[in-house]
Design an enzyme around this catalytic site. Structure first.
Site, PDB file in Angstrom:
ATOM      1  N   HIS A   1       0.836  -1.214   0.000  1.00 41.46           N
ATOM      2  CA  HIS A   1       0.000   0.000   0.000  1.00 41.46           C
ATOM      3  C   HIS A   1       0.861   1.249   0.000  1.00 41.46           C
ATOM      4  O   HIS A   1       0.424   2.327  -0.389  1.00 41.46           O
ATOM      5  CB  HIS A   1      -0.953   0.001   1.207  1.00 41.46           C
ATOM      6  CG  HIS A   1      -0.256  -0.008   2.531  1.00 41.46           C
ATOM      7  ND1 HIS A   1       0.533  -1.041   2.939  1.00 41.46           N
ATOM      8  CD2 HIS A   1      -0.206   0.914   3.518  1.00 41.46           C
ATOM      9  CE1 HIS A   1       1.036  -0.761   4.130  1.00 41.46           C
ATOM     10  NE2 HIS A   1       0.604   0.424   4.500  1.00 41.46           N
TER      11      HIS A   1
ATOM     12  N   SER B   1      16.609   3.618   8.507  1.00 41.17           N
ATOM     13  CA  SER B   1      16.686   3.136   7.113  1.00 41.17           C
ATOM     14  C   SER B   1      15.909   4.077   6.192  1.00 41.17           C
ATOM     15  O   SER B   1      16.325   4.349   5.063  1.00 41.17           O
ATOM     16  CB  SER B   1      16.090   1.735   7.000  1.00 41.17           C
ATOM     17  OG  SER B   1      17.040   0.769   7.339  1.00 41.17           O
TER      18      SER B   1
ATOM     19  N   LYS C   1      10.223  -8.950   4.106  1.00 36.41           N
ATOM     20  CA  LYS C   1      11.317  -9.569   4.859  1.00 36.41           C
ATOM     21  C   LYS C   1      11.938 -10.665   4.012  1.00 36.41           C
ATOM     22  O   LYS C   1      11.257 -11.261   3.170  1.00 36.41           O
ATOM     23  CB  LYS C   1      10.791 -10.186   6.171  1.00 36.41           C
ATOM     24  CG  LYS C   1      11.862 -10.407   7.209  1.00 36.41           C
ATOM     25  CD  LYS C   1      12.209  -9.133   7.957  1.00 36.41           C
ATOM     26  CE  LYS C   1      13.313  -9.337   8.958  1.00 36.41           C
ATOM     27  NZ  LYS C   1      13.455  -8.154   9.840  1.00 36.41           N
TER      28      LYS C   1
HETATM   29  P1  NAD Z   1      22.635 -10.231  15.576  1.00 35.71           P
HETATM   30  O1  NAD Z   1      22.883 -11.429  14.757  1.00 35.71           O
HETATM   31  O2  NAD Z   1      23.555  -9.065  15.459  1.00 35.71           O
HETATM   32  O3  NAD Z   1      22.579 -10.604  17.138  1.00 35.71           O
HETATM   33  C1  NAD Z   1      21.849 -11.662  17.672  1.00 35.71           C
HETATM   34  C2  NAD Z   1      22.511 -12.030  18.994  1.00 35.71           C
HETATM   35  O4  NAD Z   1      21.730 -13.015  19.657  1.00 35.71           O
HETATM   36  C3  NAD Z   1      23.927 -12.610  18.819  1.00 35.71           C
HETATM   37  O5  NAD Z   1      24.798 -12.015  19.758  1.00 35.71           O
HETATM   38  C4  NAD Z   1      23.731 -14.091  19.108  1.00 35.71           C
HETATM   39  O6  NAD Z   1      24.895 -14.723  19.622  1.00 35.71           O
HETATM   40  C5  NAD Z   1      22.608 -14.036  20.126  1.00 35.71           C
HETATM   41  N1  NAD Z   1      21.881 -15.309  20.231  1.00 35.71           N
HETATM   42  C6  NAD Z   1      21.620 -16.220  19.257  1.00 35.71           C
HETATM   43  N2  NAD Z   1      20.943 -17.260  19.763  1.00 35.71           N
HETATM   44  C7  NAD Z   1      20.769 -16.996  21.075  1.00 35.71           C
HETATM   45  C8  NAD Z   1      20.139 -17.680  22.131  1.00 35.71           C
HETATM   46  N3  NAD Z   1      19.542 -18.858  21.931  1.00 35.71           N
HETATM   47  N4  NAD Z   1      20.136 -17.121  23.351  1.00 35.71           N
HETATM   48  C9  NAD Z   1      20.730 -15.933  23.567  1.00 35.71           C
HETATM   49  N5  NAD Z   1      21.349 -15.227  22.609  1.00 35.71           N
HETATM   50  C10 NAD Z   1      21.360 -15.754  21.372  1.00 35.71           C
HETATM   51  O7  NAD Z   1      21.121  -9.805  15.259  1.00 35.71           O
HETATM   52  P2  NAD Z   1      20.422  -8.396  15.513  1.00 35.71           P
HETATM   53  O8  NAD Z   1      20.474  -7.633  14.264  1.00 35.71           O
HETATM   54  O9  NAD Z   1      20.931  -7.816  16.778  1.00 35.71           O
HETATM   55  O10 NAD Z   1      18.900  -8.855  15.696  1.00 35.71           O
HETATM   56  C11 NAD Z   1      18.389  -9.307  16.945  1.00 35.71           C
HETATM   57  C12 NAD Z   1      16.872  -9.228  16.913  1.00 35.71           C
HETATM   58  O11 NAD Z   1      16.470  -7.882  16.645  1.00 35.71           O
HETATM   59  C13 NAD Z   1      16.192 -10.082  15.843  1.00 35.71           C
HETATM   60  O12 NAD Z   1      14.950 -10.526  16.323  1.00 35.71           O
HETATM   61  C14 NAD Z   1      15.978  -9.084  14.716  1.00 35.71           C
HETATM   62  O13 NAD Z   1      14.935  -9.471  13.846  1.00 35.71           O
HETATM   63  C15 NAD Z   1      15.616  -7.850  15.517  1.00 35.71           C
HETATM   64  N6  NAD Z   1      15.795  -6.595  14.793  1.00 35.71           N
HETATM   65  C16 NAD Z   1      16.994  -6.243  14.274  1.00 35.71           C
HETATM   66  C17 NAD Z   1      17.124  -5.023  13.622  1.00 35.71           C
HETATM   67  C18 NAD Z   1      18.455  -4.518  13.096  1.00 35.71           C
HETATM   68  O14 NAD Z   1      18.530  -3.343  12.690  1.00 35.71           O
HETATM   69  N7  NAD Z   1      19.511  -5.294  13.108  1.00 35.71           N
HETATM   70  C19 NAD Z   1      16.014  -4.188  13.466  1.00 35.71           C
HETATM   71  C20 NAD Z   1      14.796  -4.578  14.019  1.00 35.71           C
HETATM   72  C21 NAD Z   1      14.701  -5.782  14.681  1.00 35.71           C
END
Ligand code: NAD
Length: 473
Positions: free
Chosen positions: A67, A365, A108
């Site tokens: 949209h 972004s 996504k």
């Molecule tokens: P990332 O890969 O940088 O970090 C994820 C972290 O979680 C890592 O340090 C990893 O070791 C840890 N991890 C993995 N499995 C785990 C477990 N079982 N228990 C505890 N820790 C664990 O990812 P990110 O970009 O920080 O994203 C994290 C969350 O935030 C996701 O749900 C993502 O969708 C959401 N998110 C990210 C962004 C972004 O800009 N990067 C934006 C919005 C939402």
């Protein structure tokens, strides 16, 4: 990622939360269905030659809504990725963009891969090949569908994707806007890496500006001295924990990572842990805290603020009843299942939901995309002009009062805003006004009792308006 129990899948969980919100508002069935439906899902399978052998990779890109264009959402690299998860995350992006007034649809993507198993050159080959598939099939361009980093991807992957798009579309003057979260010297924007964690900080600050909300969460006073547990010290978790502890006086008493948890009731220094992880690739043997092998149990430790910042489905029907936090801030997408959400609501635990709490990433972004299509860095035109005005102001003040302005004040008044200042200011404003909209929905409507439902209602109203304004054809 679907959880192990008999609970609904991640996508079903998001749909159930949306249904709950739709039931609390007057929305005709057709519009509700149009909003909820995922517009398109692409699955690709492509071969890449790795170490002399051909490997076939599977990836997805879901476009939940169009949209508003482009549709926007990250690409994750994970060994557990599946289509259900991608569709759930794409839907969340639709609602998230509307909550923070970012004029994008929701999308996504994911690649089924464990990025730790491949070296840099191999990942570049795989990423470029994945990008090629998405571009050729119409699922990636500056005007229709714009990815960003997520779990397992970062600036590096975004730069490879932008470069692949450029080679396939040499006439597109806006090619650099085909992806966000790029390195700054490749068209990225200052402050994008920290944006999601920074947004989490701004969301929590705004929550604490409303004493009635703090009271509802059974707390008093300011953020200073509040105890916090964080799960996941990746991009989002690291920045959120760093800013909250260094700038707001929050005490991080536990960090849960994939290989266990660190605990110290006196507070853990985030920068030290981050350096330890950089050097050792584990949190084990960190000298400033005790270690617990079964990290998940720390989700249940008493604290003021619990921030899941890792994966979805971490608080489920299995452990929801034992959660002992006063406020949960969903920095990750979907960390609480639908069933767990109902349990936590009954327990009176306040939840700041994902679609709002982690919207800082897509907000910045959006700023990056605007910077790319306008081909100019924010602040470039006005920084020196603002500084000149500041000098004129201080000179006038000195002339009128007959006394010298202090060096500190002079520096503050004469400093023009640079791109990072403007990005942070725009993000802060976005997070504040979105929270205020959500809480006024919660206050005004007797049928809504929690921030998640209020967020969805706020968002769905905006999306419905845009469908109704334009019509459906
Ligand atoms: P990332 O890969 O940088 O970090 C994820 C972290 O979680 C890592 O340090 C990893 O070791 C840890 N991890 C993995 N499995 C785990 C477990 N079982 N228990 C505890 N820790 C664990 O990812 P990110 O970009 O920080 O994203 C994290 C969350 O935030 C996701 O749900 C993502 O969708 C959401 N998110 C990210 C962004 C972004 O800009 N990067 C934006 C919005 C939402």
């Amino acid at each position: 990622m679907t959880n192990a129990s008999n609970e609904p899948s991640f996508r079903e969980s998001v749909d159930l939360m949306v249904d709950r919100a739709m039931a609390a508002m007057e929305l005709d069935e057709g519009t509700a269905k149009a909003i909820k439906t995922c517009n398109a899902v692409l699955q690709v399978q492509f071969p890449v030659k790795i170490r002399g052998k051909i490997e076939v990779f599977t990836g997805w890109r879901a476009t939940h809504s169009t949209h508003r264009l482009p549709s926007k959402g990250g690409i994750r690299y994970a060994p557990y990725a599946d289509q259900d998860e991608v569709e759930a995350l794409a839907a969340l992006m639709t609602y998230k963009c509307a909550i923070v007034d970012v004029p994008f649809g929701g999308s996504k993507g994911a690649l089924l891969i464990d990025p730790n198993q491949y070296d840099r050159d191999e990942l570049e080959l795989i990423t470029r090949r994945f990008a090629l598939e998405l571009i050729r099939k119409g699922f990636l361009s500056p005007s229709t569908n714009v990815p960003a980093p997520d779990i397992g991807t970062g600036q590096r992957e975004m730069a490879w994707i932008a470069d692949t798009y450029k080679h396939l579309n040499p006439d597109d003057i806006n090619y650099v806007a085909c992806v966000t979260g790029k390195p700054v010297h490749h068209g990225g924007i200052q402050g994008r890496i920290e944006a999601t964690g920074r947004g989490v900080q701004y969301a929590i600050r705004e929550f604490f500006r409303h004493p009635e909300d703090v009271t509802k969460a059974k707390m008093t006073g300011s953020l200073d001295g509040k105890t916090c547990i964080i799960q996941g010290l990746g991009n989002v978790g690291y920045h959120a924990a760093k800013f909250l502890s260094e700038e707001d006086g929050v005490k991080i008493i536990a960090i849960i990572e994939r290989d266990g948890a660190l605990i110290n009731d006196e507070g853990i220094n985030i920068e030290d842990v981050f350096q330890h992880i950089q050097n050792h690739r584990t949190i084990k043997n960190f000298p400033g805290a005790s270690f617990e092998e079964n990290g998940m149990t720390l989700l249940e430790k008493e604290c003021d603020i619990l921030i899941p910042a890792a994966l979805e489905s971490q608080i489920t029907l299995e452990n929801a009843d034992r959660i002992n936090a006063r406020l949960i801030v969903e920095a990750a997408n979907g960390p609480i299942t639908y069933g767990a959400d109902e349990v936590l609501n009954k327990k009176g635990i306040i939840i700041i939901p994902d679609a709002y709490a982690n919207a800082g990433g897509v907000t910045v972004s959006y700023f990056e995309w605007i910077r790319n299509i306008s081909h100019i860095r924010f602040g470039r035109m006005q920084k020196r002009h603002d500084e000149l005005r500041g000098h004129q102001m201080t000179a006038m003040l000195e002339e009128v009062t007959g006394s010298k302005v202090s060096e500190n004040l002079r520096n503050n008044v004469t400093r023009g805003a640079d791109e990072l200042d403007l990005v942070r200011s725009g993000l802060d404003d976005t997070m504040r006004s979105a929270y205020q909209q959500i809480r006024s929905t919660l206050e005004d409507e007797a049928t809504i009792h929690d921030l998640r439902t209020a967020s969805y209602v706020t968002s769905i109203r905006k999306i419905a308006r845009s469908y109704l304004d334009v019509g459906i054809y």
